[in-house]
Write a protein that holds these residues in place. Sequence first.
Motif, PDB file in Angstrom:
ATOM      1  N   ALA A 162       0.847  -1.202   0.000  1.00  0.00           N
ATOM      2  CA  ALA A 162       0.000   0.000   0.000  1.00  0.00           C
ATOM      3  C   ALA A 162       0.874   1.240   0.000  1.00  0.00           C
ATOM      4  CB  ALA A 162      -0.932   0.005   1.202  1.00  0.00           C
ATOM      5  N   ALA A 163       0.463   2.252  -0.769  1.00  0.00           N
ATOM      6  CA  ALA A 163       1.210   3.501  -0.858  1.00  0.00           C
ATOM      7  C   ALA A 163       0.246   4.639  -1.148  1.00  0.00           C
ATOM      8  CB  ALA A 163       2.274   3.419  -1.947  1.00  0.00           C
ATOM      9  N   GLN A 164       0.601   5.855  -0.672  1.00  0.00           N
ATOM     10  CA  GLN A 164      -0.228   7.031  -0.933  1.00  0.00           C
ATOM     11  C   GLN A 164       0.665   8.217  -1.239  1.00  0.00           C
ATOM     12  OE1 GLN A 164      -3.742   8.051   1.425  1.00  0.00           O
ATOM     13  NE2 GLN A 164      -3.415   6.192   2.643  1.00  0.00           N
ATOM     14  N   GLY A 165       0.077   9.236  -1.870  1.00  0.00           N
ATOM     15  CA  GLY A 165       0.814  10.449  -2.165  1.00  0.00           C
ATOM     16  C   GLY A 165      -0.096  11.543  -2.673  1.00  0.00           C
ATOM     17  N   GLN A 166       0.513  12.678  -2.999  1.00  0.00           N
ATOM     18  CA  GLN A 166      -0.223  13.850  -3.453  1.00  0.00           C
ATOM     19  C   GLN A 166       0.409  14.366  -4.745  1.00  0.00           C
ATOM     20  OE1 GLN A 166      -2.915  15.106  -1.684  1.00  0.00           O
ATOM     21  NE2 GLN A 166      -3.327  16.540  -3.364  1.00  0.00           N
ATOM     22  N   THR A 167      -0.441  14.720  -5.699  1.00  0.00           N
ATOM     23  CA  THR A 167       0.041  15.221  -6.977  1.00  0.00           C
ATOM     24  C   THR A 167      -0.915  16.265  -7.530  1.00  0.00           C
ATOM     25  OG1 THR A 167       0.695  14.595  -9.219  1.00  0.00           O
ATOM     26  CG2 THR A 167      -1.153  13.420  -8.265  1.00  0.00           C
ATOM     27  N   GLU A 168      -0.393  17.087  -8.426  1.00  0.00           N
ATOM     28  CA  GLU A 168      -1.245  18.035  -9.139  1.00  0.00           C
ATOM     29  C   GLU A 168      -1.617  17.515 -10.519  1.00  0.00           C
ATOM     30  OE1 GLU A 168       0.692  21.788  -9.264  1.00  0.00           O
ATOM     31  OE2 GLU A 168       0.646  22.112  -7.077  1.00  0.00           O
ATOM     32  N   ASN A 169      -1.166  16.316 -10.846  1.00  0.00           N
ATOM     33  CA  ASN A 169      -1.400  15.752 -12.177  1.00  0.00           C
ATOM     34  C   ASN A 169      -1.895  14.312 -12.031  1.00  0.00           C
ATOM     35  OD1 ASN A 169      -1.423  15.001 -14.861  1.00  0.00           O
ATOM     36  ND2 ASN A 169       0.761  15.421 -15.233  1.00  0.00           N
ATOM     37  N   VAL A 170      -3.179  14.169 -11.644  1.00  0.00           N
ATOM     38  CA  VAL A 170      -3.748  12.843 -11.410  1.00  0.00           C
ATOM     39  C   VAL A 170      -3.740  12.021 -12.698  1.00  0.00           C
ATOM     40  CG1 VAL A 170      -5.835  11.578 -10.785  1.00  0.00           C
ATOM     41  CG2 VAL A 170      -5.163  13.609  -9.480  1.00  0.00           C
ATOM     42  N   ALA A 171      -4.153  12.638 -13.821  1.00  0.00           N
ATOM     43  CA  ALA A 171      -4.196  11.914 -15.099  1.00  0.00           C
ATOM     44  C   ALA A 171      -2.807  11.435 -15.496  1.00  0.00           C
ATOM     45  CB  ALA A 171      -4.786  12.801 -16.184  1.00  0.00           C
ATOM     46  N   GLY A 172      -1.781  12.270 -15.193  1.00  0.00           N
ATOM     47  CA  GLY A 172      -0.419  11.898 -15.509  1.00  0.00           C
ATOM     48  C   GLY A 172       0.052  10.710 -14.683  1.00  0.00           C
ATOM     49  N   VAL A 173      -0.387  10.641 -13.405  1.00  0.00           N
ATOM     50  CA  VAL A 173      -0.024   9.507 -12.551  1.00  0.00           C
ATOM     51  C   VAL A 173      -0.637   8.224 -13.084  1.00  0.00           C
ATOM     52  CG1 VAL A 173      -0.326   8.480 -10.264  1.00  0.00           C
ATOM     53  CG2 VAL A 173       0.379  10.874 -10.474  1.00  0.00           C
ATOM     54  N   VAL A 174      -1.916   8.285 -13.510  1.00  0.00           N
ATOM     55  CA  VAL A 174      -2.587   7.098 -14.053  1.00  0.00           C
ATOM     56  C   VAL A 174      -1.828   6.590 -15.284  1.00  0.00           C
ATOM     57  CG1 VAL A 174      -4.706   6.214 -15.109  1.00  0.00           C
ATOM     58  CG2 VAL A 174      -4.827   7.803 -13.154  1.00  0.00           C
ATOM     59  N   ALA A 175      -1.465   7.542 -16.168  1.00  0.00           N
ATOM     60  CA  ALA A 175      -0.742   7.158 -17.378  1.00  0.00           C
ATOM     61  C   ALA A 175       0.645   6.595 -17.048  1.00  0.00           C
ATOM     62  CB  ALA A 175      -0.607   8.359 -18.313  1.00  0.00           C
ATOM     63  N   ALA A 176       1.316   7.201 -16.056  1.00  0.00           N
ATOM     64  CA  ALA A 176       2.649   6.751 -15.683  1.00  0.00           C
ATOM     65  C   ALA A 176       2.612   5.360 -15.071  1.00  0.00           C
ATOM     66  CB  ALA A 176       3.280   7.750 -14.708  1.00  0.00           C
ATOM     67  N   VAL A 177       1.575   5.076 -14.246  1.00  0.00           N
ATOM     68  CA  VAL A 177       1.447   3.751 -13.638  1.00  0.00           C
ATOM     69  C   VAL A 177       1.245   2.698 -14.724  1.00  0.00           C
ATOM     70  CG1 VAL A 177      -0.055   2.293 -12.222  1.00  0.00           C
ATOM     71  CG2 VAL A 177       0.662   4.548 -11.385  1.00  0.00           C
ATOM     72  N   ARG A 178       0.388   3.024 -15.704  1.00  0.00           N
ATOM     73  CA  ARG A 178       0.165   2.082 -16.819  1.00  0.00           C
ATOM     74  C   ARG A 178       1.485   1.816 -17.570  1.00  0.00           C
ATOM     75  NH1 ARG A 178      -5.069   4.935 -17.931  1.00  0.00           N
ATOM     76  NH2 ARG A 178      -6.725   3.476 -17.384  1.00  0.00           N
ATOM     77  N   GLU A 179       2.221   2.886 -17.817  1.00  0.00           N
ATOM     78  CA  GLU A 179       3.461   2.739 -18.576  1.00  0.00           C
ATOM     79  C   GLU A 179       4.477   1.911 -17.812  1.00  0.00           C
ATOM     80  OE1 GLU A 179       7.110   5.572 -20.265  1.00  0.00           O
ATOM     81  OE2 GLU A 179       5.236   6.474 -19.550  1.00  0.00           O
ATOM     82  N   LEU A 180       4.622   2.175 -16.519  1.00  0.00           N
ATOM     83  CA  LEU A 180       5.594   1.449 -15.704  1.00  0.00           C
ATOM     84  C   LEU A 180       5.238  -0.019 -15.558  1.00  0.00           C
ATOM     85  CD1 LEU A 180       6.121   4.192 -12.942  1.00  0.00           C
ATOM     86  CD2 LEU A 180       7.861   3.385 -14.574  1.00  0.00           C
ATOM     87  N   LEU A 181       3.917  -0.309 -15.450  1.00  0.00           N
ATOM     88  CA  LEU A 181       3.493  -1.715 -15.357  1.00  0.00           C
ATOM     89  C   LEU A 181       3.759  -2.456 -16.668  1.00  0.00           C
ATOM     90  CD1 LEU A 181       0.136  -1.467 -13.339  1.00  0.00           C
ATOM     91  CD2 LEU A 181       2.304  -2.415 -12.558  1.00  0.00           C
ATOM     92  N   SER A 182       3.580  -1.742 -17.777  1.00  0.00           N
ATOM     93  CA  SER A 182       3.808  -2.391 -19.082  1.00  0.00           C
ATOM     94  C   SER A 182       5.278  -2.704 -19.300  1.00  0.00           C
ATOM     95  CB  SER A 182       3.284  -1.494 -20.202  1.00  0.00           C
ATOM     96  OG  SER A 182       4.078  -0.322 -20.337  1.00  0.00           O
ATOM     97  N   GLN A 183       6.160  -1.963 -18.607  1.00  0.00           N
ATOM     98  CA  GLN A 183       7.605  -2.175 -18.769  1.00  0.00           C
ATOM     99  C   GLN A 183       8.158  -3.201 -17.799  1.00  0.00           C
ATOM    100  OE1 GLN A 183       9.178   1.761 -18.240  1.00  0.00           O
ATOM    101  NE2 GLN A 183       8.412   2.521 -20.211  1.00  0.00           N
ATOM    102  N   ALA A 184       7.325  -3.583 -16.838  1.00  0.00           N
ATOM    103  CA  ALA A 184       7.800  -4.509 -15.791  1.00  0.00           C
ATOM    104  C   ALA A 184       8.047  -5.902 -16.350  1.00  0.00           C
ATOM    105  CB  ALA A 184       6.778  -4.560 -14.655  1.00  0.00           C
TER     106      ALA A 184
END
Length: 407
Positions: A385-407
């Motif tokens: 479990a992890a939490q955080g704060q960002t001003e770019n929620v859509a960017g985080v969603v896209a980044a998570v997808r990208e990082l998972l695809s590279q795993a």
Amino acid sequence: MILPIPTQPLYYASPSQLHFSALVTEVKGQQVALSATAFYPEGGGQNADTGWLAWNGGEAQILDTQKDKADKTSGVIWHTFSGDTPPVGAEVRGEVDAQSRWRSMQRHSAEHLLAQAFFRLDLSFAVAAVSMRSAECTIDLQGQPTETDARAAETLLRETLGRRQLQLRNIEVPEAELGDYPLRRTTKVSGKVRLVIFEDAPLEGEVGQFFDVSACGGLHVPWAAMALPVAILRTERIKGDLTRVVFVAGEEAAEFLGRTYQASKALAATFSAGPSDLTDRVEALRRAAQEQSVQLAAAQTALIGHDVAAAPAEQIGAVILRVLNITDPALIPMALSATPSGEVLLVTTPSGRVGLGSASGVHVGELLRSAFVKVGGKGGGKPGAAQGQTENVAGVVAAVRELLSQA
């Protein structure tokens, strides 16, 4: 060198004297020294007297009374005033604020008497410090008395003052004779020592029985019962292993207890009950609120679990990712705990708070930190479990997808 003219203190000889006449011996800015005064100067935890001065052609309000701090041996007492300036040599008429003086005496006497009550319960309950600056007075005690001890001391004092006629006696004794008196607290005063004694009113030809004997330079009520009621409000642990006892006394205690009763009565009326029933009614409300809180948490858990299960899932490499948007950031931990087995859950909120949960082999703490490196944000967490704060929620969603695809 012109020596200062010491001020004759009138308050010891006659504490009930509130009016007096004197001569102005010195004026310094907004302070005046007098040949004699009934104004008690601040000291020993007791407030300074206030009041008024008047003379032919002027008057002033006395705001504070202090002994000379620059030369403590001078015997000069300074009165801080607001108003006209009296000339040196003028004869003035002084008047001490009666209510302020009386309440100060009630507070101070109550402090002595209550401290003695604690001391009689346990000799380790020795006084370290006192303050009677406001209606809520304090005694700092050694020995770590408990709340039960506080109630016992309060009861002992109430019963003692209700059944014994304890009167005040002030005497001055040589330092060498202090051993003849059962002082509750040792004193650092040398030479002649002023003792404040509360004792039973003696029968003719007999000596009164001591209740409290203390070395003290303050003013007190002539009869101990005049300090009643004495009510302990609370106890507090403070630094140095001391326990602070907060209490009210005399007229101020009576006013406090009256206000408290009226407030309790008004609150009880909202339950169609009396003040004596208030504790039971409040306890019933507390239990009901606790039960409702448990039920609400269960309902929220079930609802968030339903929302997680209904969130769209997508296969990204070997991992299934679900993305859930909720409005309340406080529900993120609950949502993450409902992450389906073998999946990764990304929870977002409109405020920019995001969370990642993992029921698979993915370390979401590292995943979230890597996503923030790409799009901005702060946060992290553990593998599951992890939490955080960002001003770019859509960017985080896209980044998570990208990082998972590279795993």
